[in-house]
Design an enzyme around this catalytic site. Structure first.
Site, mmCIF file in Angstrom:
data_model
loop_
_atom_site.group_PDB
_atom_site.id
_atom_site.type_symbol
_atom_site.label_atom_id
_atom_site.label_comp_id
_atom_site.label_asym_id
_atom_site.label_seq_id
_atom_site.Cartn_x
_atom_site.Cartn_y
_atom_site.Cartn_z
ATOM 1 C CG HIS A 272 -1.985 -1.005 1.237
ATOM 2 N ND1 HIS A 272 -3.263 -0.780 0.757
ATOM 3 C CD2 HIS A 272 -1.977 -2.278 1.681
ATOM 4 C CE1 HIS A 272 -3.995 -1.870 0.922
ATOM 5 N NE2 HIS A 272 -3.236 -2.802 1.483
ATOM 6 C CE LYS A 465 -6.305 14.186 0.416
ATOM 7 N NZ LYS A 465 -6.430 13.083 -0.517
ATOM 8 N NE ARG A 466 -3.555 10.643 10.411
ATOM 9 C CZ ARG A 466 -3.226 9.791 11.386
ATOM 10 N NH1 ARG A 466 -4.038 8.797 11.696
ATOM 11 N NH2 ARG A 466 -2.120 9.948 12.066
ATOM 12 C CE LYS A 471 -2.241 10.947 3.359
ATOM 13 N NZ LYS A 471 -2.946 10.072 2.400
ATOM 14 C CB THR A 576 -10.088 5.131 -0.884
ATOM 15 O OG1 THR A 576 -9.578 5.508 0.389
ATOM 16 C CG2 THR A 576 -9.409 3.856 -1.352
ATOM 17 C CE LYS A 580 -13.990 6.247 1.018
ATOM 18 N NZ LYS A 580 -13.158 6.230 2.245
HETATM 19 C C1 Z15 Z 1 -2.147 3.892 4.809
HETATM 20 O O1 Z15 Z 1 -3.260 4.565 5.173
HETATM 21 C C2 Z15 Z 1 -1.916 3.604 3.476
HETATM 22 C C3 Z15 Z 1 -0.809 2.879 3.131
HETATM 23 C C4 Z15 Z 1 0.067 2.441 4.093
HETATM 24 O O2 Z15 Z 1 1.148 1.708 3.765
HETATM 25 C C5 Z15 Z 1 -0.167 2.737 5.432
HETATM 26 CL CL1 Z15 Z 1 0.926 2.203 6.618
HETATM 27 C C6 Z15 Z 1 -1.272 3.461 5.778
HETATM 28 C C7 Z15 Z 1 -2.913 4.048 2.438
HETATM 29 C C8 Z15 Z 1 -2.291 4.764 1.249
HETATM 30 O O3 Z15 Z 1 -1.551 5.880 1.698
HETATM 31 C C9 Z15 Z 1 -3.406 5.200 0.306
HETATM 32 O O4 Z15 Z 1 -2.879 5.798 -0.861
HETATM 33 C C10 Z15 Z 1 -4.273 4.018 -0.099
HETATM 34 O O5 Z15 Z 1 -5.409 4.446 -0.803
HETATM 35 C C11 Z15 Z 1 -4.734 3.250 1.136
HETATM 36 O O6 Z15 Z 1 -3.636 2.907 1.967
HETATM 37 C C12 Z15 Z 1 -5.456 1.971 0.769
HETATM 38 O O7 Z15 Z 1 -4.738 1.232 -0.181
#
Ligand code: Z15
Length: 735
Positions: A272, A465-466, A471, A576, A580
């Site tokens: 991810h 978002k975080r 970002k 994601t 939405k």
């Molecule tokens: C996280 O929220 C995501 C990836 C990670 O490796 C960790 Cl540790 C936390 C997120 C991605 O930043 C985001 O781009 C993606 O849409 C989401 O995972 C689901 O795949």
């Protein structure tokens, strides 16, 4: 069961449904996109009748609550479990989990060496089950969350009877620490011992559960991978690979190769992120101390893997060091992504660009070794049940009136039927009314929570978002300052021609992420000045909404006109929330990153506002910053000068945000993308002024979003990775 029965029943008891719904607390189990994706997947798995379980930790304290005090983030613990009617404690389902100790080797009657993991301490895992009902099907799956507690062995009992009450209480507290708190970092790993304990506790309890269920079937071990598929959601549960090998080898007595074959055919690994600071590495001494037998197995996995690589690529001496599961650093580290790749039969990324990037950058050597077929893409998706039907009931209703019922909620491609109505006056009017009503609802929330009055007819620009430098909320707020300065420099007549805008931010910073906290402070400081400037009035408002979470998202997302997905190209694996927002009739301003690219392909490039440098150019640009001269964009420089003048208060706090760009190599390319960003925001203003065109773009986009259902995504996992089919179920009564 009819809804009206529920309402009547509640009324008899003296309750209103609205008040009862208010009582429900968001699950606090995750940080950001990663956990929320898993929740969408659970919804799709159940709704599609796949027999699947989710496993996790029952955190006593999940993600913290965010308060904004004097413009700064303050973290407050969230007691979400104090009222959680959805969980079923299963005190009958427990697993003893071992930590520490040592390994003794013996020889059995066949001359085979057998390892015995002995000593150390035992902690008990107790299951808490959360039912996951599917939509429009009787299928209900299970999410099993593990809670840690002291193993109430005789030892403790004796301690207690001997009057050593204090130390038996201390044991209990130490055990409970394991599932006490969620690490609040998103996309960052810090290598803490307690975190490793959490991971092993979670993985060992879950595997015990899975293996126990398989053994009840009395099938031979070789059938395990046909009966069970385990998907590693990022590297956090990768110890499961080692744990299953240990169970098969040490406890079930299988030979190494037979066991390893079962293991690799059971696991799939989803990556991810490519951010280096998020890739997990655990120190060898730490694993040695906590899980001595697992470290031996990791070394053996690595030995056999490297031997096979050496046989096949005898000339390439550097290759072994690059792909080794062990990094030869001081101390040595275990690279969890390498372990996950070697231990799985499929590896996937979460959007096309991201899946290409992992194949050509971080996992390039593994493509050479295992061949390209082991690597695949499954683009993320979102559940339309929550993110359309629940969050935006009026839009859902309007869509169903044109698509002929609610089928689009289980087959999102049905949405394309609404494109036929893009010129239908009444449809467009209702569409616009719904968006305005959603914006009015958000305006009320903004008034109540931030004390800012906003005009619901202004353009609502949202970034929630975080908070993370990659970002680029800093790019957004610098752009807002640029807009403010531009408006200030205008004559009152000129100002009247400008498009009013509300810039809405929300998101949590990890408590230890100082830069992210400075970004929050800058946003609030800018808001304080801009929102009280009489020259500006309703032309620009800046709002930071505190404690962004899923419930807030359900209010914010349907109310957006434009949302910002502006990560440095190549850094956001998928995203994601971008999906939405578009599904709820908002447009996007974004970079060519993550799923933005596929969203563009689906909805058409006229319906999205893309800007900025491409992923393929990022490396060269960074190189140029470090070794060449780095000219800051002149408009951005004006913004910096204004901040440094003290226009937004405390210049000290904001100095680091400026020098990250000006003096420290601008790693996230804020300056490189600034001009393009400002220009594209101007295009957004122009486009929004033509409301008829704008609504056409919105309707067309929604009509073409079918691909981004998590149902499509889960079907791809089922077919391409797990090799499973849905169970046949009787249609639900009355459905
Ligand atoms: C996280 O929220 C995501 C990836 C990670 O490796 C960790 Cl540790 C936390 C997120 C991605 O930043 C985001 O781009 C993606 O849409 C989401 O995972 C689901 O795949």
């Amino acid at each position: 069961m009819l809804i009206s029965n529920c309402l009547a029943g509640l009324a008899d008891l003296g309750f209103r449904i609205e008040d009862v719904i208010e009582q429900e607390h968001d699950a606090a189990l995750g940080n950001g996109g990663l956990g929320r994706l898993a929740a969408c997947f659970l919804d799709s798995l159940a709704s599609l009748n796949y027999p699947a379980w989710g496993y996790g930790l029952r955190y006593r304290y999940g993600i913290f609550k965010q308060e904004i005090i004097d413009g700064y983030q303050v973290e407050v613990p969230d007691y979400w479990l104090d009222f959680n009617p959805w969980e079923f404690p299963r005190h009958d389902v427990t697993v003893d989990i071992q930590f520490f100790g040592h390994v003794r080797k013996s020889t059995d009657e066949n001359g085979r060496t057998v390892a015995h993991w002995e000593g150390g301490e035992i902690v008990k895992a107790v299951a808490y089950d959360v039912p996951i009902p599917g939509y429009a099907t009787p299928s209900t799956n299970n999410l099993r969350l593990w809670s840690s507690t002291a193993a109430s062995g005789e030892f403790d009992f004796q301690k207690f009877n001997n009057g050593d009450y204090e130390s038996s209480v201390a044991d209990q507290q130490r055990a409970e620490t394991i599932s006490a708190v969620l690490y609040p970092n998103d996309n960052l790993e810090r290598g803490k011992e307690l975190r490793l304990k959490q991971q092993y506790f979670w993985v060992a309890a879950s595997l015990y559960d899975i293996v126990r269920r398989f053994k009840k079937s009395k099938r031979p071990w070789k059938e395990f991978p046909e009966q069970v598929a385990i998907q590693l959601n990022d590297t956090h549960p990768t110890l499961a690979v080692v744990e299953l090998q240990r169970i098969l080898l040490d406890l079930e007595g299988l030979e190494w190769d037979e066991a390893w074959n079962i293991v690799t055919n059971t696991f799939g690994y989803t990556n991810h992120t490519v951010l280096p600071e998020a890739l997990e590495k655990w120190s060898v001494p730490l694993i040695q101390h906590l899980l001595p037998r697992h470290l031996q197995i990791i070394y053996d996995i690595n030995l056999y893997f490297l031997q096979s690589v050496e046989r096949r690529f005898p000339e390439e001496r550097d290759l072994l060091g690059r792909v080794s599961i062990i990094e030869e650093s001081q101390p040595k580290m275990v690279r969890m992504a390498h372990l996950a790749i070697v231990g799985s039969h499929k590896v996937n990324g979460v959007a096309e660009l991201h899946s290409d990037l992992i194949k050509t950058t971080i996992f390039k050597d593994f493509v050479t070794i295992f061949g390209p077929d082991k690597f695949t893409n499954v683009t993320n998706g979102i559940t339309p049940r929550r993110w359309l039907h629940q969050a935006n009931p009026r839009l859902s209703e309007l869509i169903s009136s044109k698509t002929g019922g609610k089928d689009f909620l289980t087959d999102l491609n049905e949405l394309n039927k609404i494109e036929l109505y893009v010129k239908d006056k009444a449809f467009r009017k209702e569409w616009a009314d719904i968006k305005l009503a959603n914006k009015e609802r958000l305006a009320k929330h903004i008034q109540a929570s931030a004390g800012v009055t906003v005009d619901p007819t202004a353009l609502f620009d949202v970034q929630v978002k975080r908070i993370h430098e990659y970002k680029r909320q800093q790019l957004n707020i610098f752009g807002v300052i640029h807009r403010y300065l531009t408006l200030k420099a205008m004559s009152p007549e000129e100002r009247k021609k400008q498009q009013p805008r509300v810039s809405i931010f929300g998101g949590k910073a990890a408590p230890g992420y100082w830069m992210a906290k400075q970004i929050i402070h800058l946003i609030n400081s800018v808001g304080k000045v801009v929102n009280n400037d009489e020259d500006i009035g309703d032309l620009l408002k800046v709002v930071f909404l505190e404690d962004y979470n899923v419930s807030k998202a359900e209010i914010i997302i349907p109310a957006s006109d434009i949302s910002e997905h502006i990560s440095t190209a190549g850094t956001e694996a998928s995203g994601t929330s971008n999906m939405k927002f578009v599904l709820n009739g908002g447009l996007i301003i974004g970079t060519c990153d993550g799923a933005n690219i596929e969203i563009t392909r689906e909805i058409g490039e006229n319906n999205i506002f893309l800007f900025g440098n491409l992923a393929e150019d990022v490396e060269d640009l960074r190189h140029a910053h470090t070794y060449g001269t780095h000219e800051i964009d002149p408009d951005l420089n004006r913004v910096f000068q204004e901040i440094e003048k003290g226009t937004f208060g405390s210049t000290q706090d904001f100095a680091a945000l400026i020098s990250a760009v000006r003096d420290h190599g601008d790693y996230y390319l804020v300056s490189d993308d600034f001009h393009s960003y400002i220009e594209t925001q101007a295009l957004v203003d122009d486009a929004y002024r033509n409301q008829e065109e704008w609504i056409t773009k919105c309707i067309t986009s929604v009509a073409r979003m079918g691909f981004f259902s998590s149902d499509r995504c889960i079907n791809e996992y089922a077919e391409g990775i797990w090799n499973i089919e849905p169970l046949r179920v009787e249609k639900e009564e009355g459905a």
